[in-house]
Design an enzyme around this catalytic site. Sequence first.
Site, PDB file in Angstrom:
ATOM      1  N   ASN A 108      -1.306  21.760  12.948  1.00 60.68           N
ATOM      2  CA  ASN A 108      -1.515  20.988  14.172  1.00 60.68           C
ATOM      3  C   ASN A 108      -0.936  21.643  15.431  1.00 60.68           C
ATOM      4  O   ASN A 108      -1.478  21.465  16.519  1.00 60.68           O
ATOM      5  CB  ASN A 108      -0.887  19.591  13.985  1.00 60.68           C
ATOM      6  CG  ASN A 108      -0.736  18.862  15.310  1.00 60.68           C
ATOM      7  OD1 ASN A 108      -1.700  18.354  15.869  1.00 60.68           O
ATOM      8  ND2 ASN A 108       0.488  18.835  15.849  1.00 60.68           N
ATOM      9  N   TYR A 121      -7.888  29.710  24.752  1.00 57.82           N
ATOM     10  CA  TYR A 121      -7.780  28.500  23.922  1.00 57.82           C
ATOM     11  C   TYR A 121      -9.072  28.285  23.121  1.00 57.82           C
ATOM     12  O   TYR A 121      -9.037  28.017  21.914  1.00 57.82           O
ATOM     13  CB  TYR A 121      -7.490  27.313  24.839  1.00 57.82           C
ATOM     14  CG  TYR A 121      -7.207  26.002  24.157  1.00 57.82           C
ATOM     15  CD1 TYR A 121      -5.986  25.763  23.523  1.00 57.82           C
ATOM     16  CD2 TYR A 121      -8.154  24.969  24.158  1.00 57.82           C
ATOM     17  CE1 TYR A 121      -5.728  24.538  22.919  1.00 57.82           C
ATOM     18  CE2 TYR A 121      -7.902  23.749  23.559  1.00 57.82           C
ATOM     19  CZ  TYR A 121      -6.684  23.530  22.941  1.00 57.82           C
ATOM     20  OH  TYR A 121      -6.424  22.314  22.343  1.00 57.82           O
ATOM     21  N   LYS A 125      -9.512  28.182  19.078  1.00 53.92           N
ATOM     22  CA  LYS A 125      -9.969  26.969  18.388  1.00 53.92           C
ATOM     23  C   LYS A 125     -11.298  27.196  17.665  1.00 53.92           C
ATOM     24  O   LYS A 125     -11.562  26.590  16.626  1.00 53.92           O
ATOM     25  CB  LYS A 125     -10.087  25.809  19.393  1.00 53.92           C
ATOM     26  CG  LYS A 125      -8.744  25.377  19.983  1.00 53.92           C
ATOM     27  CD  LYS A 125      -7.790  24.887  18.908  1.00 53.92           C
ATOM     28  CE  LYS A 125      -6.470  24.372  19.440  1.00 53.92           C
ATOM     29  NZ  LYS A 125      -5.564  23.916  18.376  1.00 53.92           N
TER      30      LYS A 125
HETATM   31  N1  LIG Z   1      -4.189  16.508  23.443  1.00 58.46           N
HETATM   32  C1  LIG Z   1      -5.458  16.830  23.426  1.00 58.46           C
HETATM   33  O1  LIG Z   1      -6.261  16.353  24.263  1.00 58.46           O
HETATM   34  C2  LIG Z   1      -6.007  17.782  22.398  1.00 58.46           C
HETATM   35  C3  LIG Z   1      -7.385  17.976  22.360  1.00 58.46           C
HETATM   36  C4  LIG Z   1      -7.920  18.849  21.428  1.00 58.46           C
HETATM   37  C5  LIG Z   1      -7.098  19.499  20.537  1.00 58.46           C
HETATM   38  N2  LIG Z   1      -5.762  19.306  20.590  1.00 58.46           N
HETATM   39  C6  LIG Z   1      -4.936  20.070  19.634  1.00 58.46           C
HETATM   40  O2  LIG Z   1      -4.147  19.170  18.877  1.00 58.46           O
HETATM   41  C7  LIG Z   1      -2.909  19.777  18.553  1.00 58.46           C
HETATM   42  C8  LIG Z   1      -1.752  18.889  19.020  1.00 58.46           C
HETATM   43  O3  LIG Z   1      -1.871  18.725  20.417  1.00 58.46           O
HETATM   44  P1  LIG Z   1      -0.926  17.757  21.270  1.00 58.46           P
HETATM   45  O4  LIG Z   1      -1.755  17.267  22.387  1.00 58.46           O
HETATM   46  O5  LIG Z   1      -0.216  16.795  20.381  1.00 58.46           O
HETATM   47  O6  LIG Z   1       0.093  18.839  21.867  1.00 58.46           O
HETATM   48  P2  LIG Z   1       1.613  18.664  22.362  1.00 58.46           P
HETATM   49  O7  LIG Z   1       1.824  19.741  23.369  1.00 58.46           O
HETATM   50  O8  LIG Z   1       1.888  17.256  22.757  1.00 58.46           O
HETATM   51  O9  LIG Z   1       2.434  19.002  21.032  1.00 58.46           O
HETATM   52  C9  LIG Z   1       2.387  20.264  20.435  1.00 58.46           C
HETATM   53  C10 LIG Z   1       3.616  20.461  19.571  1.00 58.46           C
HETATM   54  O10 LIG Z   1       3.543  21.806  19.036  1.00 58.46           O
HETATM   55  C11 LIG Z   1       4.844  22.387  19.111  1.00 58.46           C
HETATM   56  N3  LIG Z   1       4.747  23.852  19.130  1.00 58.46           N
HETATM   57  C12 LIG Z   1       4.308  24.651  20.134  1.00 58.46           C
HETATM   58  N4  LIG Z   1       4.452  25.935  19.813  1.00 58.46           N
HETATM   59  C13 LIG Z   1       4.985  25.975  18.563  1.00 58.46           C
HETATM   60  C14 LIG Z   1       5.369  27.027  17.691  1.00 58.46           C
HETATM   61  N5  LIG Z   1       5.243  28.310  18.043  1.00 58.46           N
HETATM   62  N6  LIG Z   1       5.877  26.700  16.481  1.00 58.46           N
HETATM   63  C15 LIG Z   1       6.030  25.415  16.117  1.00 58.46           C
HETATM   64  N7  LIG Z   1       5.698  24.374  16.915  1.00 58.46           N
HETATM   65  C16 LIG Z   1       5.169  24.653  18.118  1.00 58.46           C
HETATM   66  C17 LIG Z   1       5.422  21.839  20.404  1.00 58.46           C
HETATM   67  O11 LIG Z   1       6.833  21.970  20.459  1.00 58.46           O
HETATM   68  C18 LIG Z   1       4.931  20.397  20.370  1.00 58.46           C
HETATM   69  O12 LIG Z   1       5.840  19.549  19.721  1.00 58.46           O
HETATM   70  C19 LIG Z   1      -2.929  21.161  19.224  1.00 58.46           C
HETATM   71  O13 LIG Z   1      -3.334  22.128  18.306  1.00 58.46           O
HETATM   72  C20 LIG Z   1      -3.956  20.997  20.308  1.00 58.46           C
HETATM   73  O14 LIG Z   1      -4.534  22.229  20.655  1.00 58.46           O
HETATM   74  C21 LIG Z   1      -5.196  18.475  21.502  1.00 58.46           C
END
Ligand SMILES: NC(=O)c1ccc[n+]([C@@H]2O[C@H](COP(=O)([O-])OP(=O)(O)OC[C@H]3O[C@@H](n4cnc5c(N)ncnc54)[C@H](O)[C@@H]3O)[C@@H](O)[C@H]2O)c1
Length: 247
Positions: free
Chosen positions: A91, A155, A159
């Site tokens: 994730n 990005y 993805k």
């Molecule tokens: N929020 C959205 O709209 C959205 C949309 C599509 C996809 N996503 C994907 O869903 C996933 C979660 O997104 P989110 O919105 O909860 O993001 P977020 O930024 O709220 O949380 C991401 C978490 O990943 C951790 N992280 C970052 N780099 C890291 C590393 N090198 N090692 C370990 N942990 C690490 C961060 O500390 C954070 O806790 C991501 O892969 C994101 O790309 C999110």
Amino acid sequence: MTKLLNRVAVVTGAAQGIGAAIVKRLLEDGAASVVALDINQELLEQAAEELDPMGERVIPIKCNIADRVEVTDVFRKIYERLSKVDILVNNAGITRDAMFHKMTPEQWDSVISINLTSVYNCCQAVVNEMRKQKYGKIVNLSSTSAWGNIGQVNYSASKAGMIGMTKSLAKELGNKNITVNAIAPGLIDTEMTRSMPEHLKTMALMLCPAARVGNPSEIASVVSFLASDDSSFVNGECIKVCGGFLM
Ligand SMILES: NC(=O)c1ccc[n+]([C@@H]2O[C@H](COP(=O)([O-])OP(=O)(O)OC[C@H]3O[C@@H](n4cnc5c(N)ncnc54)[C@H](O)[C@@H]3O)[C@@H](O)[C@H]2O)c1
């Protein structure tokens, strides 16, 4: 709920947002242990305490998933302590948005290594054991940006790469009773999107039939489905969870 009874799960990026919601949902659905990995130790420990105040089922471990040596070491400790990993949820992810003509090598490299190479690292750490135990559920968090988005060449590439990895791995591992699937969330209300410029959010919502952002719990419920035997014949899919934004 008991659909994940006795299951051991590992969730990356579990300190906040979608990752924390996934940990919560896997616990609600009966997982025996959920190992929560994140690079941000302070936030991770806070989240673990909130999700599991007794400290019985959530195991928070600081880990930079882009660092292969660290990942190998952390998973060795996980196997020593819990003997198995049934579910891996890749994730963790970051954005470093810029128009391509202004995108720096650092912005490219960091997104590819944290969003894509990390999935290689974590899958490598579990796949041999999953093959041996003839059971495994791998769920990868992709994005609707895999279909292209202005300012997100890095990005989108990471993805879309994840979707290709999902399908190839699913083909390799299907006959070992291991499923590998992806989810492509649309706009979800987390730290990642809170800093997005308002006009871009408004534009995205205009293109979304649901006309709203999603909640992390609405992604977590689909992760739990893909992590359970309810999805035993679903393999190599990428499920869009975006309120109809892409169809
Ligand atoms: N929020 C959205 O709209 C959205 C949309 C599509 C996809 N996503 C994907 O869903 C996933 C979660 O997104 P989110 O919105 O909860 O993001 P977020 O930024 O709220 O949380 C991401 C978490 O990943 C951790 N992280 C970052 N780099 C890291 C590393 N090198 N090692 C370990 N942990 C690490 C961060 O500390 C954070 O806790 C991501 O892969 C994101 O790309 C999110």
